[in-house]
Design a protein around this motif. Structure first.
Motif, short mmCIF file in Angstrom:
data_model
loop_
_atom_site.label_atom_id
_atom_site.label_comp_id
_atom_site.label_asym_id
_atom_site.label_seq_id
_atom_site.Cartn_x
_atom_site.Cartn_y
_atom_site.Cartn_z
N TYR A 88 15.68 154.08 7.12
CA TYR A 88 17.05 154.21 6.60
C TYR A 88 17.04 153.63 5.18
O TYR A 88 16.80 152.43 5.00
N ASP A 117 19.31 152.75 2.03
CA ASP A 117 20.74 152.51 1.82
C ASP A 117 20.96 151.91 0.44
O ASP A 117 20.28 150.93 0.07
N SER A 155 27.06 149.86 1.08
CA SER A 155 28.39 150.44 1.22
C SER A 155 29.18 150.29 -0.08
O SER A 155 29.27 149.19 -0.62
N GLY A 156 29.70 151.39 -0.58
CA GLY A 156 30.46 151.35 -1.82
C GLY A 156 29.59 151.28 -3.06
O GLY A 156 30.07 150.92 -4.14
N GLY A 204 27.38 154.94 -0.99
CA GLY A 204 27.99 155.44 -2.23
C GLY A 204 28.07 156.95 -2.34
O GLY A 204 28.36 157.46 -3.43
N GLY A 209 30.69 156.41 4.68
CA GLY A 209 31.75 155.56 5.19
C GLY A 209 32.95 155.51 4.25
O GLY A 209 34.00 156.10 4.51
N ASN A 210 32.77 154.83 3.10
CA ASN A 210 33.88 154.57 2.18
C ASN A 210 34.66 155.81 1.76
O ASN A 210 35.89 155.82 1.80
C1 1GP Z 1 26.47 151.76 4.09
O1 1GP Z 1 25.11 153.69 4.17
C2 1GP Z 1 26.36 153.20 4.47
O2 1GP Z 1 25.57 150.97 4.73
C3 1GP Z 1 27.51 154.02 3.93
O3 1GP Z 1 27.92 153.64 2.66
O4 1GP Z 1 30.39 153.32 2.82
O5 1GP Z 1 29.32 153.76 0.61
O6 1GP Z 1 29.50 155.57 2.33
P1 1GP Z 1 29.37 154.10 2.07
#
Ligand code: 1GP
Length: 250
Positions: A171, A173, A176-177, A203, A224-225
């Motif tokens: 994974y 990454d 987040s954000g 992101g 997510g965000n």
């Molecule tokens: C974070 O990979 C995830 O650990 C998702 O990130 O919230 O920026 O989409 P986002």
């Protein structure tokens, strides 16, 4: 079996789309609506997890989601406190880009009885953080330095080390954000050179970016965000992954 599905995606050079729900940011009352959006869009997985766990409503969130959907719920835990048997599978994370012994083995030893008893499908995950242009919660909370964004060869060697250690998946990454998502250059380089499935997140904010990440070889894209801001993106982003798959089949 989630891992078998991920391995099939890898074998077929295909991609899936995962929605990440942070239990601290979403209320149990919103989970059924989210489930219907995911069902309609053909989302592959719901990932659940966050850097903290303030609200302690994760189990209720999962139950509500499952009352409306058969989409597998995969835990993506910020800490062992987020491991719950209510989900289907657990990304059993080892932070291999970092040099924090607690996240390489310490927390795993401490949480082993709980994880063994959970009955979850355990997916051993080599977790790699790449610099996303801003300090994200994951780099702060993990007390580790992300791999520089312009060093794909370090990312590849880290992914190789994870594969050699027997991790089921990698994974990558940006956090987040993240201001700057993982580059297609990194995704291409890693995907072309490992034999295990590749998950990418952090992101990603547009369907075009999802499409480009899939084309570069990501097997699961996690968002997510952007979806928290605009849940309607679920449909367009899932479609982007499906469009890339259709292109590969044609
Ligand atoms: C974070 O990979 C995830 O650990 C998702 O990130 O919230 O920026 O989409 P986002």
């Amino acid at each position: 079996m989630v891992l078998k599905q991920l391995q099939a995606l890898k074998a077929q050079h295909k991609s899936g789309f995962a929605v990440l729900a942070d239990p601290d940011k979403i209320a149990p009352a919103d989970m059924q609506h989210l489930a219907r959006l995911c069902n309609n869009a053909g989302v592959n997985y719901l990932f659940m997890g966050g850097s903290l766990l303030m609200a302690h409503q994760m189990e209720l969130c999962i139950q509500r989601f499952k009352s409306e959907s058969d989409i597998p719920v995969v835990l993506f835990p910020g800490s062992p406190a987020q491991v719950t048997p209510y989900a289907d599978a657990l990304l059993y994370l080892t932070l291999i880009s970092g040099r924090n012994p607690d996240l390489l083995i310490g927390q795993h030893v401490a949480s082993a009885p709980q994880v063994k008893a959970s009955g979850l499908e355990i997916i051993s995950t080599g977790y790699i953080i790449v610099d996303g242009g801003n300090q994200t919660a994951v780099s702060y909370m993990s007390n580790t330095t992300p791999i520089p964004w312009d060093k794909p060869e370090i990312v590849l060697c880290t992914a190789w080390a994870g594969e050699l250690q027997g991790k089921h998946v990698i994974y990558i990454d940006a956090g987040s954000g993240a201001r700057r998502p993982v580059s297609e250059q990194i995704i291409e380089k890693v995907s072309a050179n490992i034999d295990i499935p590749l998950i990418v997140g952090g992101g990603i904010s547009t369907p075009d970016k999802v499409y480009e990440n899939c084309r570069a070889g990501a097997n699961i894209i996690v968002v997510g965000n952007a979806i928290e801001r605009d849940p309607m993106l679920i449909r367009d982003m899932a479609q982007a992954a499906q469009a890339m798959n259709a292109h590969r089949t044609a």
